[in-house]
Scaffold this motif. Structure first.
Motif, PDB file in Angstrom:
ATOM      1  N   CYS A 161       0.943  -1.238  -0.018  1.00 32.48           N
ATOM      2  CA  CYS A 161       0.007   0.028  -0.014  1.00 32.48           C
ATOM      3  C   CYS A 161       0.830   1.424   0.039  1.00 32.48           C
ATOM      4  O   CYS A 161       0.498   2.155  -0.767  1.00 32.48           O
ATOM      5  N   LEU A 190      -1.066   3.856   7.237  1.00 36.07           N
ATOM      6  CA  LEU A 190      -1.160   4.305   5.622  1.00 36.07           C
ATOM      7  C   LEU A 190      -1.864   5.805   5.968  1.00 36.07           C
ATOM      8  O   LEU A 190      -1.530   6.736   5.029  1.00 36.07           O
ATOM      9  N   PHE A 250      -7.913   3.921   0.991  1.00 34.27           N
ATOM     10  CA  PHE A 250      -7.032   2.871   1.336  1.00 34.27           C
ATOM     11  C   PHE A 250      -8.116   1.709   1.862  1.00 34.27           C
ATOM     12  O   PHE A 250      -8.683   2.347   2.832  1.00 34.27           O
ATOM     13  N   ASN A 252      -7.076  -1.846   3.316  1.00 32.82           N
ATOM     14  CA  ASN A 252      -6.109  -2.948   3.370  1.00 32.82           C
ATOM     15  C   ASN A 252      -6.827  -3.828   4.518  1.00 32.82           C
ATOM     16  O   ASN A 252      -6.766  -3.783   5.921  1.00 32.82           O
ATOM     17  N   ILE A 276      -6.759   2.015  -3.173  1.00 26.13           N
ATOM     18  CA  ILE A 276      -5.453   1.011  -3.198  1.00 26.13           C
ATOM     19  C   ILE A 276      -6.133  -0.051  -2.211  1.00 26.13           C
ATOM     20  O   ILE A 276      -6.521   0.387  -0.763  1.00 26.13           O
ATOM     21  N   THR A 310      -1.286  -6.339  -3.757  1.00 28.29           N
ATOM     22  CA  THR A 310      -1.910  -4.914  -3.829  1.00 28.29           C
ATOM     23  C   THR A 310      -2.224  -4.284  -5.048  1.00 28.29           C
ATOM     24  O   THR A 310      -1.777  -4.406  -6.059  1.00 28.29           O
TER      25      THR A 310
END
Length: 316
Positions: A161, A190, A250, A252, A276, A310
């Motif tokens: 990331c 992040l 983001f 994740n 992402i 990713t």
């Protein structure tokens, strides 16, 4: 002959008194026979309670073994609940973990050695608090200790990331990435990286209260009090998250939740916005990518680190 491959280890916080660390009776919990798709779920379950989590695969194509080190008098009810939830989410019952006594003497020193300062990509340095702070030229320093909230920079998904973000930030510049969301922020690593590079306020949300507290504390430690907001939120269901659109998101988390959130993600990205996505194994990329392509998102880049992938997606 089979070979063991250590993929990840996450040290946690240890109680101290001055420079003396308490000798804590430890034991290692072992889960065997996990398929690829169950690894991230059970890893997250153990991370919520264990000091470290490691995972191993003896041969390519075989199942995985997870090991978590925790205190012998740990919260058994919380452990049972975490493993039961992991079984429900993954669809795989890992059974009762094996238990082995673990030598406590010297464990802290080995843990510190296992979490040194690390450079990620061309822009970031992750510096734990046991390393002396100093000025770095040309790199952004993130002060961070590994702990119960996921995200210390060691895991391949976090690494992916941050490296993906470097190229996104370079391409768009500060002015075009004004609204940023870190969904499932964990430690906030992040969101902090984005706030430092973009000099813009960032919203970091997580479903776990302790993660929100850890992220907020980390932001203060990194001088981001005015550019970082940590909120308790259940993904896109929360009005704190879904009341606006974003230039950058983001996420994740895990493959299946990513698929389930694809529609909401697309609906809350500004035109030309970027997402992402991480927390997925390479074997799960096709599934996650298909779910987001159905919502009109296009793949800009894929990064692979070890067994983890990713994805950088863009809304047309």
């Amino acid at each position: 002959m089979s070979t063991q491959t250590a993929i990840q280890q996450k040290p946690g916080h240890w109680p101290t008194q001055g420079n003396t660390h308490w000798a804590i009776p430890l034991e290692t919990l072992v889960l065997r026979g996990l398929p690829d798709e169950a690894v991230p779920v059970y890893e997250a379950a153990l991370q919520s309670l264990c000091r470290t989590v490691s995972y191993f695969r003896e041969e390519p194509g075989e199942t995985w073994r997870l090991e978590g080190v925790w205190e012998q008098n740990g919260d058994e009810a919380a452990l049972a609940a975490a493993l039961a939830l992991a079984g429900m989410v993954s669809g795989h019952d890992a059974g009762t973990p094996e238990r082995h006594e673990t030598e406590a003497e010297g464990w802290l020193a080995r843990t510190i050695e296992a979490f040194p300062e690390q450079a990620l990509g061309t822009r970031f340095i992750i510096r734990p608090t046991h390393v002396e702070d100093r000025k770095e030229w040309g790199r952004v320093v993130l002060r961070l200790d590994a702990g119960l909230a996921f995200g210390s920079g060691e895991h391949e998904s976090t690494r992916g990331c941050l490296i993906a973000f470097e190229s996104v930030a370079k391409r768009h510049g500060r002015g075009r990435l004004r609204s940023v969301l870190d969904l499932g922020s964990g430690s906030g690593i992040l969101a902090m990286g984005a706030a430092k590079i973009l000099h813009q306020p960032v919203l970091a949300t997580d479903i776990e209260p302790w993660s929100v507290r850890v992220a907020a504390d980390n932001a203060v430690m990194n001088g981001l009090r005015n550019r970082f907001r940590a909120e308790l939120a259940d993904g896109w269901r929360s009005p704190k998250v879904n009341r606006r659109r974003y230039d950058l998101v983001f996420a994740n988390i895990l493959a299946r939740p990513l698929c389930a959130m694809a529609h909401d993600l697309a609906a809350h990205l500004n035109p030309g916005g970027t997402a992402i996505l991480a927390g997925l194994l390479g074997t799960q990329v096709r599934m996650v990518l298909a779910a987001h392509r159905r919502q009109g998102l296009v793949l800009e880049r894929r990064l692979d680190f070890g067994h983890w992938s990713t994805l950088v997606l863009r809304r047309r």
